[in-house]
Design a protein around this motif. Structure first.
Motif, PDB file in Angstrom:
ATOM      1  N   ASP A   1       0.947  -1.168  -0.027  1.00 22.29           N
ATOM      2  CA  ASP A   1      -0.100  -0.010  -0.054  1.00 22.29           C
ATOM      3  C   ASP A   1       0.790   1.289   0.161  1.00 22.29           C
ATOM      4  O   ASP A   1       2.189   0.986  -0.080  1.00 22.29           O
ATOM      5  N   SER A   2       0.351   2.455   0.082  1.00 23.15           N
ATOM      6  CA  SER A   2       1.200   3.782   0.099  1.00 23.15           C
ATOM      7  C   SER A   2       0.505   4.634   0.901  1.00 23.15           C
ATOM      8  O   SER A   2      -0.649   4.901   1.040  1.00 23.15           O
ATOM      9  N   ILE A   3       1.151   5.380   1.550  1.00 23.05           N
ATOM     10  CA  ILE A   3       0.929   6.648   2.325  1.00 23.05           C
ATOM     11  C   ILE A   3       1.253   7.787   1.459  1.00 23.05           C
ATOM     12  O   ILE A   3       2.362   8.131   1.374  1.00 23.05           O
ATOM     13  N   SER A   4       0.308   8.559   1.051  1.00 23.34           N
ATOM     14  CA  SER A   4       0.603   9.485  -0.066  1.00 23.34           C
ATOM     15  C   SER A   4       1.470  10.715   0.336  1.00 23.34           C
ATOM     16  O   SER A   4       2.025  11.493  -0.214  1.00 23.34           O
ATOM     17  N   TRP A   5       1.047  11.104   1.873  1.00 19.46           N
ATOM     18  CA  TRP A   5       1.656  12.300   2.120  1.00 19.46           C
ATOM     19  C   TRP A   5       3.120  12.264   3.017  1.00 19.46           C
ATOM     20  O   TRP A   5       3.823  13.203   3.025  1.00 19.46           O
ATOM     21  N   THR A   6       3.635  11.172   3.013  1.00 13.23           N
ATOM     22  CA  THR A   6       5.092  10.981   3.694  1.00 13.23           C
ATOM     23  C   THR A   6       6.011  11.578   2.739  1.00 13.23           C
ATOM     24  O   THR A   6       7.037  12.255   3.305  1.00 13.23           O
ATOM     25  N   GLU A   7       6.053  11.473   1.501  1.00 11.04           N
ATOM     26  CA  GLU A   7       7.084  11.775   0.618  1.00 11.04           C
ATOM     27  C   GLU A   7       7.210  13.584   0.726  1.00 11.04           C
ATOM     28  O   GLU A   7       8.224  14.056   1.025  1.00 11.04           O
ATOM     29  N   PRO A   8       5.911  14.272   0.341  1.00  5.07           N
ATOM     30  CA  PRO A   8       6.192  15.711   0.204  1.00  5.07           C
ATOM     31  C   PRO A   8       6.380  16.153   1.730  1.00  5.07           C
ATOM     32  O   PRO A   8       7.093  17.337   1.915  1.00  5.07           O
ATOM     33  N   ALA A   9       5.833  15.446   2.832  1.00  2.86           N
ATOM     34  CA  ALA A   9       6.125  16.013   4.244  1.00  2.86           C
ATOM     35  C   ALA A   9       7.669  15.724   4.608  1.00  2.86           C
ATOM     36  O   ALA A   9       8.015  16.522   5.201  1.00  2.86           O
ATOM     37  N   SER A  10       8.133  14.770   4.139  1.00  2.00           N
ATOM     38  CA  SER A  10       9.627  14.431   4.308  1.00  2.00           C
ATOM     39  C   SER A  10      10.578  15.675   3.733  1.00  2.00           C
ATOM     40  O   SER A  10      11.368  16.117   4.506  1.00  2.00           O
ATOM     41  N   VAL A  11      10.381  15.892   2.414  1.00  3.13           N
ATOM     42  CA  VAL A  11      10.937  16.965   1.738  1.00  3.13           C
ATOM     43  C   VAL A  11      10.862  18.222   2.488  1.00  3.13           C
ATOM     44  O   VAL A  11      11.644  19.046   2.710  1.00  3.13           O
ATOM     45  N   MET A  12       9.495  18.360   2.996  1.00  9.12           N
ATOM     46  CA  MET A  12       9.351  19.853   3.568  1.00  9.12           C
ATOM     47  C   MET A  12      10.302  19.893   4.994  1.00  9.12           C
ATOM     48  O   MET A  12      10.919  20.783   5.512  1.00  9.12           O
ATOM     49  N   ILE A  13       9.979  18.689   5.671  1.00  7.41           N
ATOM     50  CA  ILE A  13      10.920  18.563   7.048  1.00  7.41           C
ATOM     51  C   ILE A  13      12.444  18.719   6.583  1.00  7.41           C
ATOM     52  O   ILE A  13      13.319  19.287   7.354  1.00  7.41           O
ATOM     53  N   MET A  14      12.895  18.083   5.416  1.00  9.10           N
ATOM     54  CA  MET A  14      14.103  18.167   5.119  1.00  9.10           C
ATOM     55  C   MET A  14      14.594  19.546   5.042  1.00  9.10           C
ATOM     56  O   MET A  14      15.676  19.960   5.340  1.00  9.10           O
ATOM     57  N   GLY A  15      13.964  20.561   4.327  1.00  8.80           N
ATOM     58  CA  GLY A  15      13.990  21.857   4.027  1.00  8.80           C
ATOM     59  C   GLY A  15      14.205  22.571   5.592  1.00  8.80           C
ATOM     60  O   GLY A  15      15.332  23.276   5.679  1.00  8.80           O
TER      61      GLY A  15
END
Length: 170
Positions: A42-56
């Motif tokens: 399955d996939s969690i759709s929000w983890t990648e953009p949230a991770s990129v934002m946190i990385m910033g």
């Protein structure tokens, strides 16, 4: 001056803890995404953009703290052969340039945030401006910590754990 140094020290410590927490949180989110994708199929759709934002956040906050502590990259070959006053001038010039860079981060980061404020990040449901707020916050801290270094040097106080310690006058 010492009260300001205590305040900026607290701000720096808070920024460092926030950056460290963000790094751990991003790691947890990416691990959860991998687990969901490859184990649960399955996939969690929000983890990648949230991770990129946190990385910033952790990149810009961590970089600002690195500037305050004197851990940023530098090319110091010339500093080994010039007198102490020349070193202090070059350190101050470097901090002035970094201050201008921080002001540029604030200015252009704010413009980017304004231009994307009306957009919605689809998987997170928040304004696109949130992608650029770390640039503005990092710029504020970069400028603040660079000005602090210039002021500490002007007052004859050490500015870092290593590097341009005023006590080594030669």
């Amino acid at each position: 001056m010492m009260k300001i140094a205590v305040l900026t020290g607290l701000i720096g410590r808070a920024a460092l803890w926030t950056a460290g927490t963000g790094l751990v949180l991003m790691t947890v989110l990416i691990a959860a995404q991998v687990f969901w994708r490859y184990v649960l199929n399955d996939s969690i759709s929000w983890t990648e953009p949230a991770s990129v934002m946190i990385m910033g956040w952790f990149i810009f906050l961590g970089a600002a703290v690195g500037i305050r502590e004197g851990y940023h990259l530098s090319f110091d070959v010339l500093l080994y052969v010039i007198p102490h006053k020349g070193k202090m001038f070059l350190y101050s010039l470097s901090d002035l340039v970094v201050t201008c860079f921080g002001i540029g981060m604030i200015w252009f980061g704010w413009q980017l945030a304004e231009k994307t404020a009306g957009n919605t990040l689809p998987s997170l449901g928040i304004s696109g401006a949130f992608d650029f707020i770390p640039i503005v916050a990092g710029g504020v801290l970069v400028a603040l910590f660079s000005v602090e270094r210039i002021a500490r040097r002007a007052a004859g106080l050490p500015t870092a754990r290593f590097g341009d310690d005023n006590s080594e006058a030669t």
